[in-house]
Design a protein around this motif. Structure first.
Motif, PDB file in Angstrom:
ATOM      1  N   SER A 264      14.117   1.747  83.434  1.00 39.67           N
ATOM      2  CA  SER A 264      14.936   0.674  83.394  1.00 39.67           C
ATOM      3  C   SER A 264      15.725   0.430  84.816  1.00 39.67           C
ATOM      4  N   ILE A 265      15.909   1.593  85.411  1.00 41.44           N
ATOM      5  CA  ILE A 265      16.660   1.116  86.857  1.00 41.44           C
ATOM      6  C   ILE A 265      15.586   0.585  87.728  1.00 41.44           C
ATOM      7  N   ILE A 266      14.201   1.170  87.768  1.00 38.00           N
ATOM      8  CA  ILE A 266      13.295   0.465  88.777  1.00 38.00           C
ATOM      9  C   ILE A 266      13.141  -1.040  88.275  1.00 38.00           C
ATOM     10  N   TYR A 267      13.237  -1.381  86.867  1.00 35.83           N
ATOM     11  CA  TYR A 267      13.091  -2.722  86.476  1.00 35.83           C
ATOM     12  C   TYR A 267      14.268  -3.514  87.035  1.00 35.83           C
ATOM     13  N   PHE A 268      15.324  -2.815  86.968  1.00 38.15           N
ATOM     14  CA  PHE A 268      16.585  -3.515  87.327  1.00 38.15           C
ATOM     15  C   PHE A 268      16.235  -4.172  88.729  1.00 38.15           C
ATOM     16  N   LEU A 269      16.088  -2.998  89.458  1.00 31.51           N
ATOM     17  CA  LEU A 269      15.879  -3.304  90.863  1.00 31.51           C
ATOM     18  C   LEU A 269      14.982  -4.133  91.151  1.00 31.51           C
ATOM     19  N   ILE A 270      13.801  -4.160  90.499  1.00 34.13           N
ATOM     20  CA  ILE A 270      12.656  -5.376  90.765  1.00 34.13           C
ATOM     21  C   ILE A 270      13.124  -6.556  90.590  1.00 34.13           C
ATOM     22  N   VAL A 271      13.921  -6.772  89.453  1.00 33.48           N
ATOM     23  CA  VAL A 271      14.437  -8.195  88.935  1.00 33.48           C
ATOM     24  C   VAL A 271      15.545  -8.825  90.381  1.00 33.48           C
ATOM     25  N   LEU A 272      16.112  -7.762  90.423  1.00 36.48           N
ATOM     26  CA  LEU A 272      17.212  -7.790  91.442  1.00 36.48           C
ATOM     27  C   LEU A 272      16.674  -8.482  92.935  1.00 36.48           C
ATOM     28  N   LEU A 273      15.355  -7.629  93.289  1.00 35.99           N
ATOM     29  CA  LEU A 273      14.862  -7.803  94.607  1.00 35.99           C
ATOM     30  C   LEU A 273      14.279  -9.373  94.453  1.00 35.99           C
ATOM     31  N   PHE A 274      13.484  -9.552  93.281  1.00 32.47           N
ATOM     32  CA  PHE A 274      12.625 -10.714  93.310  1.00 32.47           C
ATOM     33  C   PHE A 274      13.830 -12.041  93.366  1.00 32.47           C
ATOM     34  N   SER A 275      14.902 -11.842  92.544  1.00 29.65           N
ATOM     35  CA  SER A 275      15.772 -13.058  92.464  1.00 29.65           C
ATOM     36  C   SER A 275      16.315 -13.190  93.907  1.00 29.65           C
ATOM     37  N   PHE A 276      16.552 -12.134  94.730  1.00 33.42           N
ATOM     38  CA  PHE A 276      17.175 -12.172  95.960  1.00 33.42           C
ATOM     39  C   PHE A 276      16.285 -13.015  96.715  1.00 33.42           C
ATOM     40  N   VAL A 277      14.897 -12.659  96.660  1.00 33.14           N
ATOM     41  CA  VAL A 277      13.858 -13.166  97.586  1.00 33.14           C
ATOM     42  C   VAL A 277      13.785 -14.778  97.219  1.00 33.14           C
ATOM     43  N   PHE A 278      13.983 -15.143  96.043  1.00 34.58           N
ATOM     44  CA  PHE A 278      13.817 -16.451  95.567  1.00 34.58           C
ATOM     45  C   PHE A 278      15.014 -17.227  96.127  1.00 34.58           C
ATOM     46  N   TYR A 279      16.083 -16.547  95.792  1.00 35.87           N
ATOM     47  CA  TYR A 279      17.289 -17.396  96.241  1.00 35.87           C
ATOM     48  C   TYR A 279      17.331 -17.559  97.849  1.00 35.87           C
ATOM     49  N   THR A 280      16.996 -16.515  98.666  1.00 36.46           N
ATOM     50  CA  THR A 280      16.924 -16.623 100.051  1.00 36.46           C
ATOM     51  C   THR A 280      15.937 -17.886 100.407  1.00 36.46           C
ATOM     52  N   ILE A 281      14.759 -17.652  99.784  1.00 34.62           N
ATOM     53  CA  ILE A 281      13.701 -18.685 100.088  1.00 34.62           C
ATOM     54  C   ILE A 281      14.114 -20.032  99.785  1.00 34.62           C
ATOM     55  N   ILE A 282      14.884 -20.295  98.923  1.00 41.27           N
ATOM     56  CA  ILE A 282      15.144 -21.675  98.373  1.00 41.27           C
ATOM     57  C   ILE A 282      16.322 -22.241  99.092  1.00 41.27           C
ATOM     58  N   THR A 283      17.419 -21.334  99.513  1.00 44.52           N
ATOM     59  CA  THR A 283      18.296 -21.812 100.399  1.00 44.52           C
ATOM     60  C   THR A 283      17.951 -22.006 101.881  1.00 44.52           C
ATOM     61  N   LYS A 284      17.079 -20.997 102.301  1.00 43.02           N
ATOM     62  CA  LYS A 284      16.666 -21.264 103.687  1.00 43.02           C
ATOM     63  C   LYS A 284      15.801 -22.331 103.810  1.00 43.02           C
ATOM     64  N   THR A 285      14.861 -22.732 102.815  1.00 40.59           N
ATOM     65  CA  THR A 285      14.000 -24.010 103.025  1.00 40.59           C
ATOM     66  C   THR A 285      14.952 -25.244 103.373  1.00 40.59           C
ATOM     67  N   GLY A 286      16.038 -25.288 102.509  1.00 43.14           N
ATOM     68  CA  GLY A 286      17.110 -26.226 102.488  1.00 43.14           C
ATOM     69  C   GLY A 286      17.530 -26.453 104.255  1.00 43.14           C
ATOM     70  N   GLU A 287      17.944 -25.306 104.717  1.00 43.67           N
ATOM     71  CA  GLU A 287      18.520 -25.377 106.000  1.00 43.67           C
ATOM     72  C   GLU A 287      17.631 -24.905 107.445  1.00 43.67           C
ATOM     73  N   GLY A 288      16.515 -24.564 107.183  1.00 38.07           N
ATOM     74  CA  GLY A 288      15.609 -24.180 108.082  1.00 38.07           C
ATOM     75  C   GLY A 288      15.059 -25.424 108.948  1.00 38.07           C
ATOM     76  N   GLU A 289      15.205 -26.663 108.568  1.00 36.42           N
ATOM     77  CA  GLU A 289      14.672 -27.464 109.309  1.00 36.42           C
ATOM     78  C   GLU A 289      15.521 -28.042 110.384  1.00 36.42           C
ATOM     79  N   LYS A 290      16.990 -27.317 110.138  1.00 35.78           N
ATOM     80  CA  LYS A 290      18.128 -28.255 110.685  1.00 35.78           C
ATOM     81  C   LYS A 290      17.990 -27.987 112.315  1.00 35.78           C
ATOM     82  N   LYS A 291      17.826 -26.883 112.883  1.00 36.95           N
ATOM     83  CA  LYS A 291      17.815 -26.513 114.277  1.00 36.95           C
ATOM     84  C   LYS A 291      16.876 -27.500 115.246  1.00 36.95           C
TER      85      LYS A 291
END
Lengths: 291, 362
Positions: A264-291
Motif C-alpha cells: 500500500s505504501i509503495i502504491y501510494f508513493l507511486i501515485v504521488l510520484l506520477f501525479s507530481f510528474v504530470f502536474y509539473t509537466i503540464i504547468t511547465k509546458t505553459g510557462e516554458g516558452e516564456k523566456k
C-alpha cells in the motif's frame, strides 16, 4: 482594533483535528505500523524491519501488475483527454434547452455506481444475451471477454472511456465557457483558422481544467478496482489484474497484512510520484516558452 | 481604406420590433468618408457598440445595408470586409510572444515573412513595444497588453477601417493620453479610416475629425467637434458635450421671441419667420454657459438675474445665476468683474438655440 490573544482559541480547531486524525492520519500510521511487522494474530506480532518492502519490490507478479497498470492508465489518458476535448468543443453553448439536455446526458454515466457500471458491461458484452457480444457474434467476430485476454483488456478500457470521458468533457466545457466572446471575435478579425483558434485560444485557456482532468483521470484509473473486479475478476489469467486488485487479493484473500501494508505504501508513493510528474509537466509546458 | 455608407440601417434584438424603443439602433442613412477619424460618442446602452459591431461584421443588422466603397457588405464576415477591431479589454494570445502576437494577423493572411517582419517592427516602434518583442505576451501589464491588441489592428496596412471599442478603458490616465496622441499620429501618417467608440467626450473630441453622438439608439448628430459645440442639433448633444452642459429652459413662443416665464428673449431670424408653429410640441431654449453675456441691469435687452455662486476654475470662472425659477450657468473669463447686486444677462441671438421636442429648430 486590537488583536485579542487567547490560547483557548486552539480549542476551536479540535473538531477538525479529530476528524482528520481519525479519517486520515491514524489509518495511514496503522498501515505504516503493519508494514514493518509480521502479524500472526492479535497480540502475536514481530518486528521485521524492511523485509516486507524488500519482498514486495522483488515480486514478479507485482511488476507485471504495475506495467499493466501504467499501460492501462496511459491508454485511458490518451483516449479520454482528446475525446473529452472534442466533445466539449462540439457541445452547444449558451442557455438553451439543447445545452441543458447535453449536460444531463453527459452527466448520466458519472452518476452510475462503479459496480453497476461493471455489471452493465458484463451483461452488455455477453455473447448470448448482451447487445454488444451478440452483435459481434452476429457479424462473425469471436468476441469473448472471459477467456480472451485482449478482449477482456479492451472491454475494461472501453468501459472506463464510457464511464469517465464525460468528466473530462464537462471540465473542458467549463473551461471553454469561461473564454470571453471578444477572444473569438478578435480571432475572427485576425483571420485565424479553426485550428489556430483551438491552438492559441481554447487550448491555453483550458490548461487549468486540463491539469485537473489529467490528474483526476490518472489517479482514478491508477486505482481502478471495482469495474474489472465485477467484469472479469482480474482474468482471464492475470490479464486484467491491476494494482489494487492484486493488493486486495494479498490483504483480504491471503490475509497477508504486513506485505499488503508495505505494498500500500509503495502504491501510494507511486501515485504521488506520477501525479507530481504530470502536474509539473503540464504547468511547465505553459510557462516554458516564456523566456 | 474605404468609404462607409449606411443605407436605412437599423437593428433590433427583438424578433418583431413594433415601437421605436424596440430598436437598439434606429434607422440611419449616412456616408462616412475615407481616411477620416470618427468617434461614436454616447452613454452606456445608447447603441454605439451595436453600430460598431454592425460595421465590423460581428453583427448582421435586422434592417438596411452597410456599404464599403459602394459594395454591399451587410452579410460579410469581418475577414471579408477586411476590418481590424480593438476591443475594450485586451485580447492577446497568451502562449505567443509579443512579436508573434503582432505577426499573427499577417501570418494568417500568408503575408511574406520579410513584410511581416518589417510591419511588426514598424508598429512595435510606433507603440513603444520594441523592447518587449521577445517577451511572452501573458507576462505584460494590462497597458502593454492593450497596446498589443491595438498593434494587431494597426499591423495590417490594407485594412478598410480600424475600429476601436473603448480601447483605453483599462489604461491609466497618463498612458491614455500618450496612446491617444499616438493613435492620432498614426492616423495622420497613414490616413486610415478609424472609428472610435467611447463614452468620454474629451477622448472623442480630441481623437476624431467627426464625432457621432448617439442617444437612445439614435444618432442625434454627426459633426466636427466645433459643430457639436456651437450648434448642438439635439438637447442631448448640448448636455453631453461641454462641461457644464448647455443651459435649457422650457419656453413658449412669441412672434419673434421666446417667452421664458414671461420674459421675452429674442430669437435668431431664421428661428421664426412663420415656419415654426408656435404651438404643438415642447419648446426649450438653450444657450451654452460660454455664450451667456453677463452685464449690469440697464443695458439694453438685459434681463436681471441673481448671482447665486461663483466657482473659480483657475482658467475661468463659473457663475451660477438665478433667473426667475431657472438656474443658469455662465462661464466667464478670469478678469471679468461680477456685479453683486445689479447683475443681468443677455442672450446673444447667434448662440440662442430653440429646441422643439429636444430637436433644434432652424
Amino acid at each position: 482594533m486590537d488583536k485579542v490573544q487567547d490560547n483557548r482559541a486552539w480549542f476551536l480547531i479540535i473538531p477538525v483535528f479529530l476528524i482528520v486524525a481519525f479519517s486520515a492520519v491514524l489509518p495511514l500510521m496503522t498501515v505504516v505500523n503493519y508494514s514493518v511487522q509480521e502479524i500472526f494474530g492479535p497480540g502475536q506480532t514481530f518486528f521485521v524491519g524492511t523485509e516486507w518492502f524488500e519482498s514486495v519490490l522483488a515480486d514478479d507478479r507485482l511488476h507485471d501488475a504495475l506495467v499493466r497498470q501504467i499501460i492501462y492508465s496511459l491508454a485511458v489518458l490518451a483516449i479520454e483527454i482528446p475525446f473529452g476535448i472534442l466533445i466539449a468543443l462540439g457541445m452547444p453553448g449558451g442557455r438553451s434547452a439543447r445545452t441543458s439536455l447535453t449536460l444531463v446526458l453527459l452527466a448520466l454515466p458519472l452518476l452510475i455506481p462503479f459496480n453497476v457500471v461493471g455489471t452493465i458491461w458484463q451483461i452488455f458484452g455477453r455473447g448470448d444475451i448482451g447487445l454488444l457480444g451478440a452483435t459481434f457474434r452476429a457479424i462473425g467476430i469471436d468476441y469473448n471477454y472471459t477467456n480472451n485476454s485482449a478482449h477482456a483488456w479492451m472491454t475494461v478500457l472501453v468501459m472506463d472511456v464510457w464511464h469517465w470521458t464525460s468528466l473530462v468533457a464537462l471540465l473542458c466545457y467549463a473551461g471553454l465557457q469561461s473564454i470571453p466572446p471578444a477572444f473569438y471575435q478578435a480571432a475572427k478579425i485576425d483571420g485565424a483558422s479553426k485550428w489556430a483558434v483551438f491552438r492559441y485560444i481554447q487550448l491555453p485557456k483550458m490548461r487549468g481544467v486540463l491539469i485537473i482532468a489529467v490528474l483526476l483521470r490518472f489517479m482514478d484509473s491508477f486505482m481502478i478496482y471495482t469495474e474489472p473486479f465485477v467484469l472479469t475478476g482480474g482474468g482471464p489469467g492475470n490479464s486484467t489484474t491491476f494494482l489494487s486488485q492484486y493488493l486486495t487479493q494479498m490483504a483480504v484473500g491471503q490475509f497477508d497484512i504486513g506485505r499488503a501494508a508495505a505494498f500500500s505504501i509503495i502504491y501510494f508513493l507511486i501515485v504521488l510520484l506520477f501525479s507530481f510528474v504530470f502536474y509539473t509537466i503540464i504547468t511547465k509546458t505553459g510557462e516554458g516558452e516564456k523566456k | 481604406m474605404a468609404t462607409i455608407q449606411f443605407d436605412n440601417l437599423g437593428h433590433s434584438y427583438h424578433p418583431h420590433p413594433s415601437k421605436p424603443d424596440d430598436y437598439a439602433l434606429r434607422r440611419l442613412s449616412q456616408e462616412w468618408e475615407d481616411g477620416k477619424a470618427y468617434a461614436l460618442l454616447g452613454p452606456s446602452g445608447c447603441g454605439k457598440s451595436t453600430l460598431l459591431n454592425i460595421i465590423s461584421g460581428l453583427l448582421v443588422p435586422s434592417e438596411g445595408r452597410v456599404l464599403f466603397d459602394g459594395l454591399d457588405v451587410t452579410r460579410c464576415t469581418p475577414e471579408e470586409r477586411n476590418i481590424a477591431q480593438v476591443f475594450q479589454f485586451p485580447v492577446i494570445y497568451d502562449t505567443m510572444t509579443v512579436y508573434e502576437n503582432l505577426a499573427f494577423p499577417l501570418r494568417n493572411r500568408k503575408v511574406p515573412a520579410a513584410d511581416v517582419d518589417r510591419r511588426v517592427r514598424q508598429v512595435a516602434e510606433a507603440l513603444d513595444l520594441t523592447a518587449d518583442l521577445k517577451k511572452r505576451a501573458q507576462r505584460l501589464t494590462p497597458d502593454a497588453k492593450q497596446k498589443i491588441s491595438m498593434g494587431r489592428g494597426l499591423v495590417r496596412s490594407d485594412v478598410a477601417a480600424i475600429l476601436f471599442d473603448e480601447p483605453l478603458t483599462v489604461i491609466d490616465p497618463h498612458t491614455k493620453w500618450i496612446l491617444r496622441r499616438k493613435l492620432r499620429q498614426i492616423h495622420e501618417e497613414y490616413r486610415l479610416t478609424m472609428i472610435y467608440v467611447t463614452h468620454d467626450q474629451v477622448e472623442a473630441l480630441t481623437f476624431a475629425d467627426k464625432v457621432a453622438v448617439m442617444y437612445e439608439g439614435a444618432m442625434v448628430q454627426l459633426g466636427t467637434p466645433q459643430e457639436l459645440f456651437e450648434n448642438p442639433q439635439h438637447t442631448f448633444v448640448g448636455y453631453f458635450i461641454g462641461s457644464p452642459g448647455i443651459n435649457l429652459m422650457p419656453c413658449t413662443l412669441g412672434s419673434d421671441h421666446a417667452l421664458v416665464e414671461g420674459i421675452a428673449i429674442p430669437l435668431p431670424e431664421r428661428g421664426v419667420g412663420g415656419a415654426v408653429p408656435t404651438v404643438g410640441g415642447r419648446f426649450e431654449l438653450g444657450i451654452r454657459p460660454e455664450f451667456v453675456e453677463l452685464t449690469r441691469t440697464g443695458t439694453s435687452g438685459a434681463i436681471p438675474v441673481q448671482v447665486v455662486g461663483v466657482d473659480d476654475l483657475g482658467t475661468s470662472k463659473l457663475a451660477t445665476l438665478r433667473m426667475g425659477n431657472h438656474t443658469l450657468k455662465a462661464r466667464l473669463s478670469e478678469d471679468q468683474e461680477i456685479p453683486a447686486l445689479d447683475a443681468a444677462i443677455r442672450f446673444p441671438t447667434r448662440w440662442t438655440k430653440l429646441y422643439r421636442d429636444s430637436h433644434l429648430v432652424n
